[in-house]
Write a protein that holds these residues in place. Sequence first.
Motif, mmCIF file in Angstrom:
data_model
loop_
_atom_site.group_PDB
_atom_site.id
_atom_site.type_symbol
_atom_site.label_atom_id
_atom_site.label_comp_id
_atom_site.label_asym_id
_atom_site.label_seq_id
_atom_site.Cartn_x
_atom_site.Cartn_y
_atom_site.Cartn_z
ATOM 1 N N LEU A 30 0.830 -1.236 0.083
ATOM 2 C CA LEU A 30 0.153 -0.123 0.165
ATOM 3 C C LEU A 30 0.977 1.329 0.065
ATOM 4 C CD1 LEU A 30 -3.113 0.337 -0.035
ATOM 5 C CD2 LEU A 30 -2.941 1.115 2.525
ATOM 6 N N ARG A 31 0.505 2.389 -0.638
ATOM 7 C CA ARG A 31 1.038 3.632 -0.921
ATOM 8 C C ARG A 31 0.357 4.556 -0.198
ATOM 9 N NH1 ARG A 31 3.660 4.891 -6.326
ATOM 10 N NH2 ARG A 31 5.114 3.337 -5.226
ATOM 11 N N TYR A 32 1.055 5.298 0.982
ATOM 12 C CA TYR A 32 0.009 6.357 1.558
ATOM 13 C C TYR A 32 0.652 7.641 1.130
ATOM 14 C CZ TYR A 32 -1.705 2.730 4.659
ATOM 15 O OH TYR A 32 -1.991 1.612 5.445
ATOM 16 N N ASP A 33 -0.521 8.785 1.045
ATOM 17 C CA ASP A 33 0.066 9.984 1.179
ATOM 18 C C ASP A 33 -0.773 10.968 2.061
ATOM 19 O OD1 ASP A 33 1.461 10.160 -1.686
ATOM 20 O OD2 ASP A 33 -0.390 8.948 -2.060
ATOM 21 N N ALA A 34 0.037 11.831 2.625
ATOM 22 C CA ALA A 34 -0.594 12.757 3.872
ATOM 23 C C ALA A 34 -0.615 14.116 3.064
ATOM 24 C CB ALA A 34 0.469 12.717 4.862
ATOM 25 N N PHE A 35 -1.793 14.908 3.666
ATOM 26 C CA PHE A 35 -2.274 16.074 2.979
ATOM 27 C C PHE A 35 -2.696 17.038 4.238
ATOM 28 C CE2 PHE A 35 -3.055 13.006 -0.286
ATOM 29 C CZ PHE A 35 -2.477 13.480 -1.601
ATOM 30 N N LEU A 36 -2.159 18.186 3.925
ATOM 31 C CA LEU A 36 -2.737 19.333 4.959
ATOM 32 C C LEU A 36 -3.177 20.523 4.009
ATOM 33 C CD1 LEU A 36 -2.930 20.476 7.890
ATOM 34 C CD2 LEU A 36 -0.403 21.365 7.667
ATOM 35 N N TYR A 37 -4.468 20.770 4.199
ATOM 36 C CA TYR A 37 -5.149 21.979 3.403
ATOM 37 C C TYR A 37 -4.858 21.461 1.909
ATOM 38 C CZ TYR A 37 -5.434 24.361 7.566
ATOM 39 O OH TYR A 37 -5.638 24.940 8.997
ATOM 40 N N GLY A 38 -4.969 19.970 1.446
ATOM 41 C CA GLY A 38 -4.610 19.861 0.190
ATOM 42 C C GLY A 38 -3.302 19.758 -0.278
ATOM 43 N N ILE A 39 -2.511 20.160 0.339
ATOM 44 C CA ILE A 39 -0.975 20.088 0.068
ATOM 45 C C ILE A 39 -0.380 18.860 0.522
ATOM 46 C CG2 ILE A 39 1.177 21.354 0.562
ATOM 47 C CD1 ILE A 39 -0.661 23.926 0.718
ATOM 48 N N PRO A 40 0.612 18.411 -0.383
ATOM 49 C CA PRO A 40 0.933 17.081 0.072
ATOM 50 C C PRO A 40 2.289 17.309 1.095
ATOM 51 C CG PRO A 40 1.012 17.045 -2.495
ATOM 52 C CD PRO A 40 0.674 18.352 -1.789
ATOM 53 N N LYS A 242 -2.548 21.106 15.619
ATOM 54 C CA LYS A 242 -3.031 22.614 15.913
ATOM 55 C C LYS A 242 -2.976 23.433 14.685
ATOM 56 C CE LYS A 242 0.453 22.469 18.839
ATOM 57 N NZ LYS A 242 1.380 23.031 19.999
ATOM 58 N N VAL A 243 -2.343 23.074 13.564
ATOM 59 C CA VAL A 243 -2.349 23.791 12.467
ATOM 60 C C VAL A 243 -3.422 23.209 11.360
ATOM 61 C CG1 VAL A 243 -0.101 24.441 12.819
ATOM 62 C CG2 VAL A 243 -0.556 22.473 11.469
ATOM 63 N N GLY A 244 -4.256 22.395 11.622
ATOM 64 C CA GLY A 244 -5.164 21.772 10.668
ATOM 65 C C GLY A 244 -5.292 20.312 10.803
ATOM 66 N N THR A 245 -6.159 19.840 9.938
ATOM 67 C CA THR A 245 -6.583 18.334 9.811
ATOM 68 C C THR A 245 -5.520 17.688 8.447
ATOM 69 O OG1 THR A 245 -8.794 18.596 10.605
ATOM 70 C CG2 THR A 245 -8.041 16.518 9.528
ATOM 71 N N VAL A 246 -4.962 16.659 9.343
ATOM 72 C CA VAL A 246 -4.060 15.795 8.292
ATOM 73 C C VAL A 246 -4.957 15.020 7.789
ATOM 74 C CG1 VAL A 246 -2.022 14.543 8.039
ATOM 75 C CG2 VAL A 246 -2.064 16.605 9.248
ATOM 76 N N HIS A 247 -5.110 14.698 6.293
ATOM 77 C CA HIS A 247 -5.687 13.713 5.784
ATOM 78 C C HIS A 247 -4.604 12.808 4.977
ATOM 79 C CE1 HIS A 247 -9.805 15.597 5.383
ATOM 80 N NE2 HIS A 247 -9.024 16.778 5.851
ATOM 81 N N ILE A 248 -4.746 11.446 5.403
ATOM 82 C CA ILE A 248 -3.893 10.397 4.882
ATOM 83 C C ILE A 248 -4.735 9.331 4.168
ATOM 84 C CG2 ILE A 248 -2.302 8.398 5.631
ATOM 85 C CD1 ILE A 248 -1.868 9.973 8.305
ATOM 86 N N ARG A 249 -4.399 9.070 3.135
ATOM 87 C CA ARG A 249 -5.113 8.080 2.024
ATOM 88 C C ARG A 249 -4.197 7.048 1.614
ATOM 89 N NH1 ARG A 249 -6.512 13.302 -0.540
ATOM 90 N NH2 ARG A 249 -8.358 14.151 0.565
ATOM 91 N N GLY A 250 -4.759 5.653 1.490
ATOM 92 C CA GLY A 250 -3.805 4.560 1.175
ATOM 93 C C GLY A 250 -4.282 3.961 -0.341
ATOM 94 N N ARG A 251 -3.561 3.655 -1.004
ATOM 95 C CA ARG A 251 -3.917 2.827 -2.431
ATOM 96 C C ARG A 251 -3.141 1.769 -2.333
ATOM 97 N NH1 ARG A 251 -0.707 5.055 -6.429
ATOM 98 N NH2 ARG A 251 0.261 7.095 -5.693
ATOM 99 N N PRO A 252 -3.859 0.617 -2.885
ATOM 100 C CA PRO A 252 -2.730 -0.559 -3.236
ATOM 101 C C PRO A 252 -1.912 -0.198 -4.447
ATOM 102 C CG PRO A 252 -5.115 -0.769 -4.005
ATOM 103 C CD PRO A 252 -5.401 0.621 -3.376
ATOM 104 N N VAL A 253 -0.889 -0.925 -4.273
ATOM 105 C CA VAL A 253 0.076 -0.827 -5.391
ATOM 106 C C VAL A 253 0.560 -2.185 -5.892
ATOM 107 C CG1 VAL A 253 0.851 1.442 -4.926
ATOM 108 C CG2 VAL A 253 2.224 -0.571 -3.905
ATOM 109 N N ASP A 254 0.882 -2.429 -7.380
ATOM 110 C CA ASP A 254 1.474 -3.810 -7.444
ATOM 111 C C ASP A 254 2.933 -4.127 -7.402
ATOM 112 O OD1 ASP A 254 -1.071 -4.261 -8.783
ATOM 113 O OD2 ASP A 254 -0.687 -3.236 -10.379
#
Length: 254
Positions: A30-40, A242-254
């Motif tokens: 799985l590959r994860y990406d983290a974003f804050l206010y839509g910024i990686p 304290k600076v906003g909500t971090v969004h983390i999304r995972g997706r499968p990789v081959d």
Amino acid sequence: MRPAGYCLVVAIGFCAASGTALAETETHRLRYDAFLYGIPIGKADFTSRLDESRFEVSGRFASAGIARLFDKTDGTVISKGRLSGDAVTPSSYELAYLSGKKRETTTIRFSKGQITETVITPKPKKRGKDWVAVSKKDLAGALDPLSALLSPAASAADVCNRRFKVFDGEMRADIVFSPAARGEWIGTDLITCRAKFIPVSGYRKGRSTIAFLRDKARLLVAFRPLGARGHHTPVEARIGTKVGTVHIRGRPVD
């Protein structure tokens, strides 16, 4: 917060998800990406290998995007151990990272499910009077951040009714999951849990980041099944900071 502590607090564990079963061994990536206010701000790639009696979870992580201009961090982490029925018994956990010019490694050794040795290099500086020291009692039954979330659940309903004792080499904390309200669900096909971070020891009293995560942060983690043995893996998370909500999304990789 050091990367190990961040991994613990987030309670994502970065196991891995959806992949290909190979003979008696399941391999999931799985590959994860983290974003804050839509910024990686961060990324990670993790692989888990499970068979009837053993597991290995390994990964690489790094800061990303604009965050890398201020905090260039790269690291690797690996956890190994045994699987037996509904029990996860780790044998070793190793974290190595470089943040700016700071290089640090953490190694935790287990025997029969109990922590027997912890080595941090370079050795941490002497702690002040406000440091909450980790005791032997605190470490009894504790798991490393990666092996904790591999603990199988008897059913989907049990995924969000669990409490983990987690130790990252420095901090001991409890991560408590409870069912999220319907309005908090992250997708209808996932199991969304609220997560509560409870610091136990291995931290400095009065630290604002710890206090915020304990008292104010809104933590949601969404899981989906991992293989066919009752394991689940986190695939999305929303972490209040304290600076906003971090969004983390995972997706499968081959």
